[in-house]
Design a protein around this motif. Structure first.
Motif, mmCIF file in Angstrom:
data_model
loop_
_atom_site.group_PDB
_atom_site.id
_atom_site.type_symbol
_atom_site.label_atom_id
_atom_site.label_comp_id
_atom_site.label_asym_id
_atom_site.label_seq_id
_atom_site.Cartn_x
_atom_site.Cartn_y
_atom_site.Cartn_z
ATOM 1 N N HIS A 76 -8.347 -3.663 0.347
ATOM 2 C CA HIS A 76 -8.114 -4.095 1.792
ATOM 3 C C HIS A 76 -8.827 -5.333 2.258
ATOM 4 O O HIS A 76 -8.243 -5.610 3.542
ATOM 5 C CB HIS A 76 -9.041 -2.763 2.773
ATOM 6 N N HIS A 101 -0.994 4.471 1.933
ATOM 7 C CA HIS A 101 -2.139 4.391 0.713
ATOM 8 C C HIS A 101 -2.018 5.456 -0.294
ATOM 9 O O HIS A 101 -2.715 6.458 -0.528
ATOM 10 C CB HIS A 101 -3.690 4.456 1.414
ATOM 11 N N ASN A 116 -3.286 -2.978 0.419
ATOM 12 C CA ASN A 116 -3.169 -2.376 1.782
ATOM 13 C C ASN A 116 -2.906 -3.256 2.948
ATOM 14 O O ASN A 116 -3.865 -4.089 2.985
ATOM 15 C CB ASN A 116 -4.124 -1.292 2.160
ATOM 16 N N ASP A 168 -4.988 8.035 4.716
ATOM 17 C CA ASP A 168 -4.913 7.871 3.172
ATOM 18 C C ASP A 168 -4.368 9.218 2.537
ATOM 19 O O ASP A 168 -4.539 10.263 2.803
ATOM 20 C CB ASP A 168 -6.580 7.875 3.285
ATOM 21 N N THR A 198 -4.183 9.274 -1.173
ATOM 22 C CA THR A 198 -4.508 9.069 -2.537
ATOM 23 C C THR A 198 -4.661 10.322 -3.343
ATOM 24 O O THR A 198 -4.413 10.374 -4.486
ATOM 25 C CB THR A 198 -5.827 8.016 -2.810
ATOM 26 N N VAL A 249 -1.298 2.004 -5.303
ATOM 27 C CA VAL A 249 -2.666 2.108 -4.792
ATOM 28 C C VAL A 249 -3.455 0.810 -4.685
ATOM 29 O O VAL A 249 -3.803 0.354 -5.700
ATOM 30 C CB VAL A 249 -3.343 3.270 -5.633
ATOM 31 N N ASP A 263 -9.399 4.322 4.247
ATOM 32 C CA ASP A 263 -9.586 5.337 3.308
ATOM 33 C C ASP A 263 -10.677 6.243 3.689
ATOM 34 O O ASP A 263 -11.605 5.727 4.278
ATOM 35 C CB ASP A 263 -10.197 4.583 1.928
ATOM 36 N N GLY A 307 0.834 -1.119 -0.075
ATOM 37 C CA GLY A 307 -0.009 -0.110 -0.011
ATOM 38 C C GLY A 307 0.808 1.191 0.066
ATOM 39 O O GLY A 307 0.013 2.408 -0.039
#
Length: 573
Positions: free
Chosen positions: A87, A398, A31, A203, A205, A28, A171, A24
């Protein structure tokens, strides 16, 4: 399966918390993070990464368990923050190594995970938790908080230890008007922050995207408008775990007086679980079986299927290719891709859109309508988390490294000491104590490929060979030689696959191979393996110069007596 150590971490001191991300970071997907304290281990999440086009034949990519593989008896539990594949998708593969690891998570998360495990014939020990619950698991005291994402029932987890309190967000986004009305518990997180958060794993992302993401609710009008305007059948493709998105699709279908059909095993399974547990609400007589849908008028049906990323075996690709047994798409139909375009899938998705358009369908997607929003928070939302939680230290998780770096800068911008911000990678060993946070070691962390029934047996070398086969083709060169006198008794026989040229094109290189073998024999070479390499090099140079290609070359050099044995076996068959 033993871990390969790049930098050996020291023996873990009493009451020091060791953190090892097993997937992770720098990617992406897949994780998974292990936390060790006083000889006991807690794991948070265990997900998969989906393969790219450069990884042909690979079904899934797992976290590298090797850092803890010989210590699975020390694992207290596996905490699952939410029910997305990146996940929970690798849980079956971990539980095949030890099937009694307790699973901790929300009702929906465990429901989706248990259904997945059932397919692997594993019955887990599950512990359902809700927001604000506290749970002692061995050396760890866990506390859970509601957070919003693109699936219901997401939980952040605070891990209280003698070394300090770690908050793992899973997330997140800050959706002020979520479909289910369950907003992020900033009151509880603020109380936790006031008590003291020593390390925040958040997170990353969308950390490099400015501002705030839009609410999931904001895509509802565009979805409804598309469905109401459709004159033929409607096919909507999204992820099978995107319950909030599916709820809005169902709402639009009901308003347009259309029946809803779920297509695909994962879609039927996941949405059935969500409806059974009360997270998806479908009015009576709205849902119909795929087998019965064919008898309905085309303007009275809406299909919900997988395949929005152009996956070749998913329902939407089969529909586009005319290979689906029940669903055909044509002039006047509408296809809605209600999902994001995952980086790396662009070519597949555009090909899918082109095939659907060629059949006469009207294709609606993120590029031409507001039918998708991200489930991950932009930088403004992450800043809000930092300012509410007020962590002493930060370790972004992440995301690719550009995301992790952007998240790290956000931490610094909100007052976290740069010396207390760790940008790690998979396999990095990070120790937290009263003295602070420190990188203390590094395990090698490989991608573990699932290829059919094979797990971890496919290597990067195998994938390179597959890419070569796909792009450059394949040539075999068979030679039989009498090692007593150097005379060739078979060949060279050359056969090619995946090259446009006729096999006759190799007539020019056969004498070159014969001379190379003769020269090697004259120099005293009798080893067939060495002679194979001479054939490979001679043929490879010629193909590169003459054909401008670099195919896979498989040379086979057999001694004369072996050739005779093979021929006799063939004759007697």
């Amino acid at each position: 399966m033993s871990a390969i150590v790049i930098q050996q971490p020291p023996k873990l001191a009493k009451d020091t918390l060791r953190i090892i991300p097993l997937g992770g970071l720098g990617e992406v997907g897949r994780n998974m993070t292990a936390f060790e304290l006083n000889g006991r281990i807690l794991i948070v999440d265990c997900g998969v990464l989906f393969p790219e086009d450069s990884q042909p034949g690979v079904d899934l990519i797992l976290p590298d368990f090797s850092a803890i593989a010989d210590r699975l008896d020390d694992v207290e539990a596996l905490v699952l923050t939410h029910g997305h594949e990146d996940h929970i998708g690798a849980v079956p593969y971990l539980l095949k190594l030890r099937d009694d690891i307790p699973l901790i998570g929300s009702r929906l998360t465990l429901g989706l995970t248990e259904a997945k495990l059932k397919e692997h014939r594993i019955k887990p020990e599950s512990i359902v938790v809700e927001a604000r619950d506290r749970l002692t698991v061995g050396e760890f005291v866990l506390e859970f908080f509601t957070v919003t994402h693109s699936i219901p029932d997401c939980l952040a987890v605070a891990i209280h230890t003698p070394a300090g309190t770690v908050l793992h967000t899973g997330d997140i986004k800050v959706d002020q008007t979520p479909i289910d009305g369950r907003v992020t518990d900033f009151q509880g997180l603020g109380r936790l922050g006031a008590e003291g958060v020593d390390l925040l794993l958040m997170d990353s992302t969308n950390a490099d995207v400015p501002g705030h993401s839009e609410s999931e609710r904001s895509v509802g009008p565009a979805i409804e408008q598309t469905v109401l305007a459709a004159t033929g059948q409607v096919i909507v493709s999204t992820f099978s775990s995107h319950v909030h998105r599916v709820q809005q699709i169902v709402n639009a279908a009901v308003k347009a007086k259309r029946k809803v059909v779920f297509v695909g095993r994962s879609m039927v399974r996941n949405l059935g679980i969500a409806e059974e547990l009360g997270y998806l609400h479908i009015p009576r007589n709205t849902l119909v079986d795929l087998k019965k849908a064919g008898s309905l008028p085309r303007d009275r049906v809406l299909y919900v299927c997988t395949g929005s990323q152009g996956e070749s075996l998913a329902a939407l690709s089969r529909i586009a290719n005319g290979a689906h047994p029940q669903i055909e798409v044509g002039e006047g139909d509408t296809v809605l891709l209600a999902s994001s375009l995952i980086p790396g899938n662009e070519a597949s998705v555009f090909q899918l859109i082109n095939r659907l358009s060629e059949k006469g369908a009207h294709v609606v997607h993120k590029g031409n309508a507001h039918v998708h929003v991200s489930g991950h928070g932009n930088s403004g939302e992450l800043l809000q988390f930092y300012n509410v939680v007020l962590p002493e230290r930060a370790m972004p998780v992440h995301g690719e490294f550009r995301h992790l770096s952007a998240n790290a800068q956000l931490a610094i911008d909100t007052g976290v000491d740069p010396a207390e911000v760790v940008v790690a990678k998979c396999g990095t060993v990070v120790d937290l104590s009263k003295n602070g946070v420190k990188v203390t070691g590094q395990y090698r962390n490989d991608h573990i490929f699932v290829d059919g029934q094979s797990v971890g047996e496919i290597t990067e070398d195998d994938l390179r060979d597959r890419r070569t086969l796909s792009n450059e083709g394949f040539i075999t060169a068979i030679v039989g030689i009498d090692l007593a006198n150097g005379k060739l008794v078979v060949g060279p026989e050359l056969q090619a696959r995946g090259l446009a040229e006729d096999d006759n094109v190799f007539d020019d290189v056969v004498p070159k191979i014969e001379r190379a073998i003769a020269d090697a024999y004259a120099d005293g070479e009798r080893n067939t393996h060495t002679l194979q390499q001479i054939v490979r090099r001679t043929l490879g140079r010629w193909v590169s110069q003459r054909l401008r290609r670099k195919p896979m070359i498989v040379p086979i050099v057999l001694p004369a007596e072996t050739v005779d044995d093979v021929e006799r076996a063939i004759e007697s068959d």
